[in-house]
Design a protein around this motif. Structure first.
Motif, mmCIF file in Angstrom:
data_model
loop_
_atom_site.group_PDB
_atom_site.id
_atom_site.type_symbol
_atom_site.label_atom_id
_atom_site.label_comp_id
_atom_site.label_asym_id
_atom_site.label_seq_id
_atom_site.Cartn_x
_atom_site.Cartn_y
_atom_site.Cartn_z
ATOM 1 N N GLU A 115 5.160 -0.815 -3.482
ATOM 2 C CA GLU A 115 3.731 -0.713 -3.776
ATOM 3 C C GLU A 115 2.956 0.030 -2.695
ATOM 4 O OE1 GLU A 115 2.450 -4.679 -4.527
ATOM 5 O OE2 GLU A 115 3.132 -4.627 -6.609
ATOM 6 N N LYS A 116 3.445 -0.018 -1.486
ATOM 7 C CA LYS A 116 2.715 0.658 -0.410
ATOM 8 C C LYS A 116 3.490 1.862 0.123
ATOM 9 C CE LYS A 116 2.550 -1.643 3.484
ATOM 10 N NZ LYS A 116 2.473 -2.693 4.528
ATOM 11 N N LEU A 117 4.394 2.333 -0.687
ATOM 12 C CA LEU A 117 5.243 3.431 -0.234
ATOM 13 C C LEU A 117 4.419 4.657 0.148
ATOM 14 C CD1 LEU A 117 8.239 4.054 0.193
ATOM 15 C CD2 LEU A 117 8.300 5.036 -2.098
ATOM 16 N N LYS B 58 10.886 -5.482 -11.725
ATOM 17 C CA LYS B 58 9.540 -5.899 -11.310
ATOM 18 C C LYS B 58 8.641 -4.726 -10.937
ATOM 19 C CE LYS B 58 10.176 -10.664 -10.151
ATOM 20 N NZ LYS B 58 9.693 -11.768 -9.336
ATOM 21 N N ILE B 59 9.232 -3.653 -10.527
ATOM 22 C CA ILE B 59 8.378 -2.516 -10.159
ATOM 23 C C ILE B 59 8.107 -1.611 -11.349
ATOM 24 C CG2 ILE B 59 9.243 -2.525 -7.793
ATOM 25 C CD1 ILE B 59 10.886 -0.069 -8.479
ATOM 26 N N ALA B 60 8.593 -2.025 -12.489
ATOM 27 C CA ALA B 60 8.478 -1.148 -13.655
ATOM 28 C C ALA B 60 7.040 -0.927 -14.081
ATOM 29 C CB ALA B 60 9.281 -1.730 -14.822
ATOM 30 N N THR B 61 6.150 -1.828 -13.707
ATOM 31 C CA THR B 61 4.764 -1.709 -14.176
ATOM 32 C C THR B 61 3.806 -1.295 -13.081
ATOM 33 O OG1 THR B 61 4.502 -4.057 -13.808
ATOM 34 C CG2 THR B 61 5.043 -3.349 -16.043
ATOM 35 N N SER B 62 4.330 -0.883 -11.968
ATOM 36 C CA SER B 62 3.424 -0.398 -10.925
ATOM 37 C C SER B 62 3.958 0.906 -10.364
ATOM 38 C CB SER B 62 3.266 -1.444 -9.815
ATOM 39 O OG SER B 62 4.499 -1.692 -9.206
ATOM 40 N N THR B 63 3.167 1.510 -9.550
ATOM 41 C CA THR B 63 3.568 2.772 -8.970
ATOM 42 C C THR B 63 3.520 2.658 -7.454
ATOM 43 O OG1 THR B 63 1.404 3.758 -8.706
ATOM 44 C CG2 THR B 63 2.400 3.883 -10.891
ATOM 45 N N PRO B 64 4.230 3.534 -6.772
ATOM 46 C CA PRO B 64 4.236 3.465 -5.316
ATOM 47 C C PRO B 64 2.917 3.870 -4.683
ATOM 48 C CG PRO B 64 5.508 5.342 -6.077
ATOM 49 C CD PRO B 64 5.170 4.530 -7.284
ATOM 50 N N LEU C 258 0.235 4.860 14.774
ATOM 51 C CA LEU C 258 -0.639 6.018 14.907
ATOM 52 C C LEU C 258 -2.114 5.655 14.740
ATOM 53 C CD1 LEU C 258 1.487 8.612 12.946
ATOM 54 C CD2 LEU C 258 1.409 8.203 15.412
ATOM 55 N N GLY C 259 -2.493 4.596 15.370
ATOM 56 C CA GLY C 259 -3.896 4.228 15.373
ATOM 57 C C GLY C 259 -4.385 3.582 14.100
ATOM 58 N N GLU C 260 -3.498 3.366 13.185
ATOM 59 C CA GLU C 260 -3.910 2.712 11.954
ATOM 60 C C GLU C 260 -3.296 1.334 11.864
ATOM 61 O OE1 GLU C 260 -3.165 4.855 8.469
ATOM 62 O OE2 GLU C 260 -4.863 6.206 8.734
ATOM 63 N N LEU C 261 -4.011 0.490 11.233
ATOM 64 C CA LEU C 261 -3.519 -0.861 11.015
ATOM 65 C C LEU C 261 -3.534 -1.108 9.518
ATOM 66 C CD1 LEU C 261 -2.723 -3.548 12.354
ATOM 67 C CD2 LEU C 261 -5.119 -4.175 12.242
ATOM 68 N N GLN C 262 -2.392 -1.361 8.985
ATOM 69 C CA GLN C 262 -2.303 -1.616 7.560
ATOM 70 C C GLN C 262 -1.947 -3.077 7.354
ATOM 71 O OE1 GLN C 262 0.592 1.149 6.153
ATOM 72 N NE2 GLN C 262 -0.881 2.804 6.034
ATOM 73 N N VAL C 263 -2.663 -3.673 6.480
ATOM 74 C CA VAL C 263 -2.444 -5.091 6.226
ATOM 75 C C VAL C 263 -2.118 -5.277 4.758
ATOM 76 C CG1 VAL C 263 -3.443 -7.392 6.302
ATOM 77 C CG2 VAL C 263 -4.040 -5.709 8.041
ATOM 78 N N LEU C 264 -1.015 -5.899 4.528
ATOM 79 C CA LEU C 264 -0.636 -6.207 3.154
ATOM 80 C C LEU C 264 -1.007 -7.655 2.890
ATOM 81 C CD1 LEU C 264 0.799 -5.513 0.512
ATOM 82 C CD2 LEU C 264 2.923 -6.242 1.581
ATOM 83 N N LEU C 265 -1.848 -7.825 1.928
ATOM 84 C CA LEU C 265 -2.301 -9.163 1.578
ATOM 85 C C LEU C 265 -1.606 -9.614 0.309
ATOM 86 C CD1 LEU C 265 -6.158 -8.887 2.059
ATOM 87 C CD2 LEU C 265 -4.494 -9.821 3.650
ATOM 88 N N LYS C 266 -1.301 -10.856 0.293
ATOM 89 C CA LYS C 266 -0.762 -11.429 -0.934
ATOM 90 C C LYS C 266 -1.790 -12.376 -1.503
ATOM 91 C CE LYS C 266 3.080 -13.941 -2.946
ATOM 92 N NZ LYS C 266 4.418 -14.482 -2.730
#
Lengths: 193, 510
Positions: free
Chosen positions: A58-60, B69-75, B229-237
């Protein structure tokens, strides 16, 4: 970073899910095996592995190709594992039961060896697993990333979100404690006649 | 300065991670010191033993499950619209949140950028937080595909199910479900700004959202934080979304337009709880329940101020949050005596015969109390009624009119129940407001059909619910409130016991 990984990632981002499937097949065993050691449960490791791949997919598009795909994937998995560990606490029960949950049979690297040797080898593996289980999670995670994943301290520090010096200290402490635990096991064993 | 040998150095040497100077030292010592040679051999053996443990292959079918499970979403985070055939499957929420968080304590400002894509498949939410040193705080909607996004800081859409885990109640089936939920801009801005430190995996956040004018609580867990690289990515559930039920003093469920009361249940690790508490405007009261010893009225009163939280902590009830709540209560509880004196003065014509009732003019009262370290002056206007008891020896007073609504609190289902000033609670087992939250139900959401056990507040406790001022967050104070010697005190990021807090909030009626 493997150029083939880059190719598969690009294909995935272009809409080719089979390409991501190749990445899954490529890395699932490695990721799962490490998570089993970290979590002490094949069931939990399966869940975390699945979550990690789903999250990675999802975050690729946010993945920066400066680092390896596996390192990036593992960071996701590790954080999910920590959450899993925190939520489930440590499951109660004996270490034997926990080890039984790893779902694998110890394999002998030398199948031609005699049964006595095989039993001894299995016993050794059991003891090492048990010793690993007894480590504090922060030590266990560090030594697993070092010895199983072969990661550099810098990479481990990034995953564990701690300074490199802390990684160095934890790995050292893990080795000391493992050595002591295993020594006690050896001392406790009766002498072979 | 000469370099001293240590075993840790030897361990690093084995891993090829020692510095050149350390390497030179180790290699020199290895030539002349048998003990160090032995130690190195032992470290090597430990590593070999670990690597000899067979690797467990992934279960058969795992890859297929993942691909299904990934069949209904995209990257890219977009979601493929569900077909009719798929519509019966579990829905979920996806939030794309891009933000720059200001580390206010560190003097950094932040840029908050939000981005949202459409419906997700399985309760996964992604937030991206990009750090910036730009001082001004600005906001930008990255995805303007839907006008609805422009009105809310964070928005998400839902299809057929709001519950990701099934552990929380979802909105009633008979309610027409809007497709967009917008979380309040100010609430989220406040909360994110308060983070100060980057989120950690495992952190949990609860956001109060306005679901088509129905208040709901949305819980999220940070499951991944990636920094590069100066970015902070947060994955929320996404965890769950639950409706907050509100009732007025007559017991009637409040409708959105006239709703002035909001109840929030929080179930967070303490650092996040502190942050969230301070981000909530119009905090009226905070009640804490842990799986340990129940909070008694004596406990509440025992806390004198923020500096004297040791006793509260020793009761095993959590750290600074509880201390602060007790402090609030203690200070507020000093007020009723003044209030009664004020009431007496306000009655112009006191009843003289048993049963006689007189009414005072509507008058204004002022109450002053403290929330945290902020002094709050509350003014209210009330009509005061005095009624003589049959023997005329005492007078009962009641207030009505524009005084703030009295509130009771039900602790298991987040229901605000009415409280009427001047009426005694209907003899609960203890006239307190705290019900023990046993380990069995601590983290469980009671079934929707359960009959809530309601507690009402007595007059004195009611005073705790009268503040309507916003609390000014102060992380420094929060840090100071950590229990001395506790993990949170030594390491603010350290996990601490979770505490369940129930807040009663009131938004000013316009």
């Amino acid at each position: 970073m493997k150029s083939d990984d880059v190719r598969l990632i690009d294909l995935t981002l272009a809409g080719n899910r089979d390409a991501f499937g190749e990445l899954v097949v490529r890395y699932q065993d490695r990721l799962f095996a490490t998570l089993v050691h970290m979590l002490g449960s094949a069931h939990d490791a399966r869940d975390v592995t699945q979550d990690a791949f789903l999250s990675a997919f999802e975050k690729l598009h946010t993945f920066r190709k400066e680092s390896s795909f596996y390192s990036w994937l593992f960071r996701i998995a590790y954080n999910a594992a920590v959450t899993n560990r925190r939520k489930l606490k440590r499951r109660s029960g004996s270490i034997d039961a926990r080890l039984a949950d790893t779902g694998d049979e110890p394999t002998d690297p030398n199948p031609a060896s005699d049964p006595t040797h095989k039993l001894k080898a299995e016993e050794n593996i059991h003891q090492v697993r048990e010793a690993l289980e007894r480590l504090a999670p922060e030590y266990r995670d560090a030594i697993i990333l070092k010895e199983f994943e072969g990661m550099k301290y810098d990479d481990i520090a990034e995953i564990l979100d701690c300074p490199v010096g802390t990684v160095r200290s934890r790995i050292h402490r893990a080795r000391i404690e493992l050595k002591e635990i295993l020594s006690r096991v050896v001392e406790a064993e009766p002498e072979t006649p | 300065m000469s370099l001293e040998y240590s075993e840790e150095m030897l361990s690093a040497y084995l891993d090829g991670e020692s510095t050149p100077a350390e390497t030179a030292l180790i290699e020199r010592l290895l030539k002349e010191d048998a003990a160090i040679q032995e130690q190195l051999a032992e470290f090597t053996d430990v590593g070999r033993l670990l690597r000899d443990i067979p690797r467990t292959p992934a279960p058969a079918g795992l890859a297929d499950e993942i691909l299904a499970k990934i069949a209904t979403s995209t990257p890219s985070g977009e979601v493929i619209p569900k077909t009719v055939a798929q519509s019966g499957s579990r829905g979920g929420i996806r939030i794309w949140l891009s933000t720059v968080i200001a580390a206010s304590v560190l003097g950094m400002a932040s840029l908050l950028i939000l981005r949202q894509d459409h419906v997700a498949t399985d309760a996964k939410s992604v937030a991206t937080l990009a750090e910036s040193s730009e001082p001004p705080m600005t906001y930008e909607i990255l995805d303007t595909g839907a006008d609805a996004w422009k009105s809310g800081l964070v928005a998400f859409s839902r299809q057929d199910d709001l519950g990701a885990t099934g552990s929380a109640s979802s909105l009633p089936e008979n309610q027409q479900l809007p497709t967009i939920v917008s979380l309040g801009r100010d609430e989220i801005v406040q909360q994110l700004r308060l983070l100060g430190d980057p989120p950690q995996s495992g952190d949990e956040y609860s956001l109060l959202a306005n679901f088509d004018d129905v208040p709901i609580l949305v819980d999220f867990t940070v499951i991944d934080v990636q920094k590069s690289l100066g970015e902070l990515q947060v994955l929320l559930k996404h965890h769950n979304v639950e409706q907050v039920h509100l009732k007025d003093r007559s017991g009637k469920e409040l409708q959105a337009p006239d709703q002035g009361i909001v109840a929030v249940r929080l179930d967070l690790a303490e650092p996040q709880l502190e942050q969230f508490l301070c981000a909530v405007p119009a905090l009226d009261a905070t009640l804490f329940v842990s799986a340990g010893k129940p909070v008694s009225e004596t406990d509440w009163i025992s806390a004198v101020d923020d500096q004297k939280h040791t006793k509260a902590d020793s009761a095993g009830l959590g750290g600074g949050s509880l201390s602060r709540a007790r402090s609030n209560v203690e200070e507020i509880l000093t007020e009723p005596q003044q209030s009664m004196a004020s009431l007496n003065d306000g009655i112009e014509a006191k009843p003289t015969r048993p049963g006689e009732t007189t009414h005072a003019d509507v008058r204004e009262q002022k109450f002053q109390f403290s929330l945290g370290r902020k002094s709050v002056l509350k003014q209210q206007t009330a009509a005061i009624t005095a009624t003589a008891t049959p023997n005329a020896s005492t007078l009962n007073y009641s207030m009505s009119g524009k005084e703030p609504q009295g509130l009771g609190l039900e602790l298991s289902e987040d229901v605000v129940t009415p409280f009427e000033l001047g009426r005694q609670p209907p003899s609960p087992s203890r006239p307190g407001v705290v019900k023990r939250n046993t380990p069995a139900n601590r983290f469980a959401i009671p079934p929707a059909t359960a009959t809530p056990q309601l507690y009402e507040l007595d007059n004195r406790q009611r005073r705790t619910l009268s503040a309507t001022e916003e609390i000014v967050p102060d992380r420094t104070l929060l840090r100071q409130r950590a229990k001395p010697g506790s993990p949170a005190d030594k390491d603010p990021a350290a996990p601490v016991d979770r505490v369940r807090a129930y807040l009663i909030l009131r938004e000013e009626q316009k």
